[in-house]
Motif scaffolding. Structure first.
Motif, PDB file in Angstrom:
ATOM      1  N   ARG A  52       0.856  -1.207   0.091  1.00 30.39           N
ATOM      2  CA  ARG A  52      -0.126   0.005  -0.042  1.00 30.39           C
ATOM      3  C   ARG A  52       0.878   1.112  -0.058  1.00 30.39           C
ATOM      4  O   ARG A  52       0.530   2.453  -0.276  1.00 30.39           O
ATOM      5  CB  ARG A  52      -0.947  -0.013   1.057  1.00 30.39           C
ATOM      6  N   ASN A  55       2.076   2.617  -3.683  1.00 32.21           N
ATOM      7  CA  ASN A  55       1.346   3.648  -4.358  1.00 32.21           C
ATOM      8  C   ASN A  55       0.753   4.605  -3.539  1.00 32.21           C
ATOM      9  O   ASN A  55      -0.288   5.459  -3.815  1.00 32.21           O
ATOM     10  CB  ASN A  55       0.097   3.021  -5.272  1.00 32.21           C
ATOM     11  N   ARG A  89       0.073   7.233 -10.012  1.00 32.07           N
ATOM     12  CA  ARG A  89      -0.955   5.976  -9.616  1.00 32.07           C
ATOM     13  C   ARG A  89      -1.556   5.511 -10.926  1.00 32.07           C
ATOM     14  O   ARG A  89      -1.712   4.338 -10.970  1.00 32.07           O
ATOM     15  CB  ARG A  89      -2.125   6.336  -8.715  1.00 32.07           C
ATOM     16  N   GLN A  90      -1.730   6.237 -12.007  1.00 33.75           N
ATOM     17  CA  GLN A  90      -2.113   5.566 -13.119  1.00 33.75           C
ATOM     18  C   GLN A  90      -1.502   4.609 -13.739  1.00 33.75           C
ATOM     19  O   GLN A  90      -1.620   3.825 -14.400  1.00 33.75           O
ATOM     20  CB  GLN A  90      -2.633   6.978 -14.155  1.00 33.75           C
ATOM     21  N   LYS A  94      -3.525  -1.617  -9.119  1.00 40.35           N
ATOM     22  CA  LYS A  94      -3.765  -2.338  -7.965  1.00 40.35           C
ATOM     23  C   LYS A  94      -4.966  -3.366  -7.842  1.00 40.35           C
ATOM     24  O   LYS A  94      -5.919  -2.936  -8.260  1.00 40.35           O
ATOM     25  CB  LYS A  94      -3.777  -1.273  -6.779  1.00 40.35           C
ATOM     26  N   PHE A  96      -7.197  -5.674  -5.307  1.00 35.80           N
ATOM     27  CA  PHE A  96      -7.530  -5.625  -3.802  1.00 35.80           C
ATOM     28  C   PHE A  96      -8.070  -6.984  -3.459  1.00 35.80           C
ATOM     29  O   PHE A  96      -8.647  -7.752  -4.259  1.00 35.80           O
ATOM     30  CB  PHE A  96      -8.244  -4.582  -3.437  1.00 35.80           C
ATOM     31  N   ASN A 100     -13.180  -4.680  -4.537  1.00 36.74           N
ATOM     32  CA  ASN A 100     -13.691  -3.041  -4.820  1.00 36.74           C
ATOM     33  C   ASN A 100     -13.823  -2.791  -6.112  1.00 36.74           C
ATOM     34  O   ASN A 100     -13.755  -1.684  -6.825  1.00 36.74           O
ATOM     35  CB  ASN A 100     -12.498  -2.257  -4.380  1.00 36.74           C
ATOM     36  N   ARG A 162      -9.410  -4.440 -14.860  1.00 35.39           N
ATOM     37  CA  ARG A 162     -10.028  -2.761 -14.442  1.00 35.39           C
ATOM     38  C   ARG A 162      -8.499  -1.990 -14.578  1.00 35.39           C
ATOM     39  O   ARG A 162      -8.205  -0.988 -15.101  1.00 35.39           O
ATOM     40  CB  ARG A 162     -10.743  -2.561 -13.508  1.00 35.39           C
ATOM     41  N   ALA A 163      -7.663  -2.686 -13.668  1.00 40.76           N
ATOM     42  CA  ALA A 163      -6.488  -2.300 -13.545  1.00 40.76           C
ATOM     43  C   ALA A 163      -5.593  -2.162 -14.720  1.00 40.76           C
ATOM     44  O   ALA A 163      -4.772  -1.270 -15.124  1.00 40.76           O
ATOM     45  CB  ALA A 163      -5.729  -3.174 -12.229  1.00 40.76           C
TER      46      ALA A 163
ATOM     47  N   GLY B 117     -13.408   0.980   0.552  1.00 38.37           N
ATOM     48  CA  GLY B 117     -12.912   0.368  -0.551  1.00 38.37           C
ATOM     49  C   GLY B 117     -13.027   0.975  -1.723  1.00 38.37           C
ATOM     50  O   GLY B 117     -12.147   0.834  -2.787  1.00 38.37           O
ATOM     51  N   GLN B 118     -14.218   1.605  -2.058  1.00 39.80           N
ATOM     52  CA  GLN B 118     -14.478   2.348  -3.323  1.00 39.80           C
ATOM     53  C   GLN B 118     -13.563   3.508  -3.363  1.00 39.80           C
ATOM     54  O   GLN B 118     -12.980   3.692  -4.516  1.00 39.80           O
ATOM     55  CB  GLN B 118     -16.051   2.861  -3.118  1.00 39.80           C
ATOM     56  N   ALA B 121     -10.127   2.162  -4.296  1.00 41.32           N
ATOM     57  CA  ALA B 121     -10.047   1.749  -5.731  1.00 41.32           C
ATOM     58  C   ALA B 121      -9.779   2.784  -6.674  1.00 41.32           C
ATOM     59  O   ALA B 121      -9.171   2.929  -7.595  1.00 41.32           O
ATOM     60  CB  ALA B 121     -11.126   0.793  -6.011  1.00 41.32           C
ATOM     61  N   ALA B 124      -6.703   4.532  -6.268  1.00 38.33           N
ATOM     62  CA  ALA B 124      -5.527   3.737  -6.822  1.00 38.33           C
ATOM     63  C   ALA B 124      -5.526   4.034  -8.350  1.00 38.33           C
ATOM     64  O   ALA B 124      -4.336   3.797  -8.985  1.00 38.33           O
ATOM     65  CB  ALA B 124      -5.770   2.451  -6.294  1.00 38.33           C
ATOM     66  N   LEU B 125      -6.670   3.963  -8.966  1.00 38.33           N
ATOM     67  CA  LEU B 125      -6.695   4.171 -10.298  1.00 38.33           C
ATOM     68  C   LEU B 125      -6.154   5.410 -10.606  1.00 38.33           C
ATOM     69  O   LEU B 125      -5.684   5.632 -12.065  1.00 38.33           O
ATOM     70  CB  LEU B 125      -8.241   4.033 -10.909  1.00 38.33           C
TER      71      LEU B 125
END
Lengths: 255, 218
Positions: A52, A55, A89-90, A94, A96, A100, A162-163, B117-118, B121, B124-125
């Motif tokens: 964690r 990022n 971060r892009q 990540k 989880f 999420n 998605r990541a 968590g939303q 997420a 993190a994106l």
């Protein structure tokens, strides 16, 4: 210095404490491009916190984080920090433990919203790319399903896609299969192995020793915020030197 | 008592006019109540103290007194100090703000109820704080809060009747005007009661459809 010679991820002396409790006590790690590093260790050893911190979801108190030659934890504040960290971060995907996924969006929309809103990709192009990724994780037929209609394994595969939709330089997996029913673990592991075969740089926090042994180029055993032992999987997982690693593995392989 | 509804049709135009005002007031006040409700909730949760305290004070003032009293105070009180606002807009604003305070409490709880968590997420994106709120937290909070916000709108519809006291010819005042000409109260009261039921049923139908859409993501 060219980007080719730089490690993809470089950690120098990462320290993190919550109050007086020191969770990370100086971690160094080098991950070369295309390599896969697994981080193992007992609960509370700091392995998730380490992931964690990379990022900056958990900014470290000391040390340096480098991503492909760029300092991640720059001493910025306010808006400048936000702009910098959002851009960094892009480049880091990540995944989880609890998936999420965004429940109000379909699987497809979960993949496209990032590229559309953050990278200015046109909706049509984002959709084409997202469909390719969904096909890759074997869920093209679930594009229009909401997360609530997916199984745990399917959710996690969408989350990985998605990541990937952000075209990251490195993928961070935080116990990606720990919340799954045993029979759903394999489908997620399969996707991760596929990524490994494509030379994606990956950091994997995991409790699955067999999986770590199979895919990793390098294994880190952590305990109490320190790296106790590290090396290639044949060494750390099969012939560990440290007594602590040996006893941890004995318990884990027995169960 | 003999009811003779033949007295009503000649006043259909008056009642229809009242119905349209009631619908217009409901639509405008609901818009204010929803927008300000979300805004108040965001201020109460995230804004600096200089903004948070005034909103808290407004909530305290509005929750502590009846809407009827608030209408008197705002409309007649303001004219006492020389501020003459049109009755319609005063009424709509007072009604909207009254419900905004209750909607703010609903939205506040709904926002806090979104899984942390939303946010993780989204961040993190690479989404920023505001973008996270806009694309992920608020839409989910709104979906969760929709049934309760909808209920408040059903109650608000009935409270539009209170605007009759400041001279807005909505349904109740329209019926009273008709009664003062015909001296037949119950025919008119029952007629507008039926009209309220029809609007209610329509709104409930819309809410049920929204609730069904909500089920798809749960």
């Amino acid at each position: 210095m060219t980007t080719q010679t730089q490690p993809m991820v470089l950690l120098k002396g990462i320290r993190k404490h919550f109050g007086s409790h020191e969770v990370l006590k100086g971690i160094d790690l080098t991950v070369e491009r295309g390599k896969i590093v697994s981080i193992i260790g007992p609960s509370g050893s700091g392995k998730s916190t380490l992931l964690r911190s990379i990022n900056m979801l958990e900014p470290p108190n000391a040390g340096e984080i480098w991503l492909n030659g760029e300092l991640v934890n720059q001493p910025l504040t306010g808006r400048a920090y936000e702009t910098h960290i959002n851009a960094v971060r892009q480049k880091m995907g990540k995944v989880f433990q609890q998936f999420n996924l965004f429940p109000h969006l379909t699987a497809l929309q979960n993949l496209t919203i990032g590229p559309i809103k953050l990278k200015g990709v046109s909706p049509a192009e984002a959709k084409v790319q997202a469909m390719e990724l969904l096909a890759k994780v074997g869920l093209a037929d679930k594009a229009d399903a909401y997360p609530a209609r997916l199984s745990g394994g399917q959710k996690q595969r969408v989350a990985i896609a998605r990541a990937l939709a952000m075209r990251p330089q490195v993928m961070l997996f935080d116990e990606a299969t720990s919340a799954l029913d045993p029979e759903l673990v394999d489908e997620v592991n399969l996707v991760m192995k596929q990524l490994a075969a494509e030379q994606m740089t990956m950091l994997i926090v995991t409790h699955e020793m067999n999986f770590a042994a199979e895919v990793s180029d390098w294994v880190l055993f952590m305990e109490d915020g320190l790296v106790v032992e590290q090396g290639p999987p044949e060494q750390v997982l099969k012939n560990p030197v440290m007594a602590r690693t040996q006893s941890f593995l004995r318990k884990h392989l027995a169960s | 008592m003999m009811l003779d509804f033949s007295v009503v049709p000649p006043y259909a135009g008056v009642l229809l006019n009242g119905l349209l005002w009631t619908l217009l007031i409901t639509a405008l006040a609901t818009t204010i109540a929803t927008v300000c409700g979300i805004l108040f909730a965001l201020i109460l949760l995230y804004a600096p103290l200089v903004l948070r305290w005034p909103v808290r004070f407004i909530c305290f003032l509005i929750m502590g007194t009846p809407l009827l009293l608030q209408l008197f105070l705002v409309y007649y009180g303001l004219s006492q100090v020389g501020v003459n606002l049109p009755a319609f807009w005063t009424g709509v604003a007072a009604l909207g703000l009254h419900y905004a305070v209750y909607n703010a409490q609903i939205m506040r709880t709904a926002i806090l109820g979104v899984d942390p968590g939303q946010t993780e997420a989204s961040r993190a994106l690479g989404f920023g704080r505001l973008a996270t709120l806009r694309h992920f937290i608020l839409p989910q909070a709104l979906l969760v809060a929709t049934p309760q916000l909808g209920n408040n709108t059903l109650i608000l519809l009935k409270d539009t009747a209170l605007l009759s006291v400041i001279g807005i010819t909505e349904l109740v005042l329209s019926s009273q005007l008709s009664i003062s000409r015909t001296f037949r109260p119950f025919e008119f009261y029952l007629t507008i009661a039926a009209l309220y039921y029809v609007i209610n049923l329509g709104m409930e139908w819309v809410l049920r459809r929204l609730a069904r859409r909500l089920e798809a993501i749960k």
